[in-house]
Design a protein around this motif. Structure first.
Motif, PDB file in Angstrom:
ATOM      1  N   SER A   1       0.845  -1.198   0.000  1.00  0.00           N
ATOM      2  CA  SER A   1       0.000   0.000   0.000  1.00  0.00           C
ATOM      3  C   SER A   1       0.879   1.245   0.000  1.00  0.00           C
ATOM      4  O   SER A   1       2.071   1.200   0.342  1.00  0.00           O
ATOM      5  N   TYR A   2       0.261   2.332  -0.397  1.00  0.00           N
ATOM      6  CA  TYR A   2       0.951   3.617  -0.411  1.00  0.00           C
ATOM      7  C   TYR A   2       0.156   4.628   0.409  1.00  0.00           C
ATOM      8  O   TYR A   2      -1.078   4.651   0.376  1.00  0.00           O
ATOM      9  N   ILE A   3       0.893   5.454   1.118  1.00  0.00           N
ATOM     10  CA  ILE A   3       0.300   6.531   1.895  1.00  0.00           C
ATOM     11  C   ILE A   3       0.442   7.808   1.080  1.00  0.00           C
ATOM     12  O   ILE A   3       1.516   8.096   0.539  1.00  0.00           O
ATOM     13  N   ARG A   4      -0.629   8.569   1.012  1.00  0.00           N
ATOM     14  CA  ARG A   4      -0.576   9.834   0.296  1.00  0.00           C
ATOM     15  C   ARG A   4      -1.204  10.926   1.152  1.00  0.00           C
ATOM     16  O   ARG A   4      -1.995  10.645   2.062  1.00  0.00           O
ATOM     17  N   LEU A   5      -0.858  12.156   0.831  1.00  0.00           N
ATOM     18  CA  LEU A   5      -1.474  13.291   1.499  1.00  0.00           C
ATOM     19  C   LEU A   5      -2.923  13.386   1.047  1.00  0.00           C
ATOM     20  O   LEU A   5      -3.204  13.345  -0.151  1.00  0.00           O
ATOM     21  N   ALA A   6      -3.835  13.476   1.972  1.00  0.00           N
ATOM     22  CA  ALA A   6      -5.257  13.557   1.624  1.00  0.00           C
ATOM     23  C   ALA A   6      -5.534  14.839   0.862  1.00  0.00           C
ATOM     24  O   ALA A   6      -4.882  15.868   1.070  1.00  0.00           O
ATOM     25  N   ALA A   7      -6.510  14.775  -0.039  1.00  0.00           N
ATOM     26  CA  ALA A   7      -6.900  15.974  -0.783  1.00  0.00           C
ATOM     27  C   ALA A   7      -7.350  17.057   0.194  1.00  0.00           C
ATOM     28  O   ALA A   7      -8.187  16.817   1.059  1.00  0.00           O
ATOM     29  N   GLY A   8      -6.771  18.237   0.051  1.00  0.00           N
ATOM     30  CA  GLY A   8      -7.117  19.346   0.938  1.00  0.00           C
ATOM     31  C   GLY A   8      -6.645  19.163   2.360  1.00  0.00           C
ATOM     32  O   GLY A   8      -7.155  19.820   3.279  1.00  0.00           O
ATOM     33  N   ALA A   9      -5.651  18.296   2.559  1.00  0.00           N
ATOM     34  CA  ALA A   9      -5.197  17.978   3.914  1.00  0.00           C
ATOM     35  C   ALA A   9      -4.773  19.205   4.698  1.00  0.00           C
ATOM     36  O   ALA A   9      -5.047  19.311   5.894  1.00  0.00           O
ATOM     37  N   LEU A  10      -4.111  20.118   4.043  1.00  0.00           N
ATOM     38  CA  LEU A  10      -3.566  21.276   4.750  1.00  0.00           C
ATOM     39  C   LEU A  10      -4.478  22.493   4.687  1.00  0.00           C
ATOM     40  O   LEU A  10      -4.144  23.536   5.243  1.00  0.00           O
ATOM     41  N   ASP A  11      -5.629  22.339   4.024  1.00  0.00           N
ATOM     42  CA  ASP A  11      -6.591  23.440   3.983  1.00  0.00           C
ATOM     43  C   ASP A  11      -7.139  23.681   5.385  1.00  0.00           C
ATOM     44  O   ASP A  11      -7.417  22.738   6.132  1.00  0.00           O
TER      45      ASP A  11
END
Length: 224
Positions: free
Chosen positions: A77-87
């Motif tokens: 599996s891969y971990i990614r930054l969630a969409a809008g994570a830093l919003d």
């Protein structure tokens, strides 16, 4: 659908709480660059897998990270930054105003510069005034404005009671004015008076200070 302000605030609290841990902040820093498998993150961070799993669950729970299966090896599996994570991590829009009114004592430098700078970054109108206005704008203020592409030469200092109106969001940029106007709604910026030293550097420092503060406030304001 509009987000409930309380829910949005709680989500921001959860994100900040998750990022308060140095390891999780480092993981998010890495995810801003690209996707990582847990094994890759473990090697990058030098931590045991059970601790990494805890951090990843926390980041996923706070809406900062997501994971998906590899198309090549479904066991991976891969971990990614969630969409809008830093919003929403920065303070959100909090204030409405029909106009932003910048106030200092003499309305000859700081408040004039602030009103001119505001007009560059916001559609909300701006004005400036003084509690005890001078006869003219300080030459140092005119010069520093000109160096940064602003024009103050045709403006004149004005009295606060002649300018202030209903719906104004008042920003005092002078300690004297702020302390004289105790109880006035708005915010205060303690910007040193460049006229006390009256050098080019002093006016540049005041300009830079005000510019940074305006760039921070403008995104938090909306037209009322």
């Amino acid at each position: 659908m509009k987000t409930n302000p309380v829910d949005a605030f709680r989500a921001r609290v959860a994100k900040h709480a998750a990022l308060a841990d140095p390891a999780r902040l480092r993981i998010v820093d890495l995810l801003t660059l690209g996707d990582f498998s847990p094994t890759e993150l473990q090697a990058e961070l030098g931590m045991p897998s059970n601790l990494l799993s805890h951090h990843l669950r926390t980041l996923e729970g706070a809406g900062l990270a997501t994971r998906h299966r590899s198309e090549a090896d479904r066991r991976r599996s891969y971990i990614r930054l969630a969409a809008g994570a830093l919003d929403g991590l920065a303070p959100g829009v909090e204030h409405g105003a029909g106009r932003v009114l910048f106030v200092c004592t003499r309305n000859s430098a700081r408040s004039q510069l602030a009103a001119a700078l505001w007009q560059q970054v916001s559609d909300i109108p701006s004005a400036s005034a003084g509690t005890h206005p001078a006869e003219r704008i300080a030459p140092g203020a005119i010069d520093v404005a000109r160096r940064h592409g602003l024009q103050l030469a045709n403006r004149s200092p004005r009295r606060l009671d002649q300018v202030a109106g209903d719906g104004d969001f008042v920003v005092t940029v002078c300690d004297n004015a702020h302390e004289e106007l105790t109880g006035l709604a708005g915010v205060h910026w303690s910007v040193p008076d460049p006229l006390r030293i009256n050098t080019e550097e002093a006016f540049e420092n005041a300009f830079t200070d005000i510019s940074h503060r305006i760039n921070g406030l403008a995104p938090r304001m909306h037209a009322a």
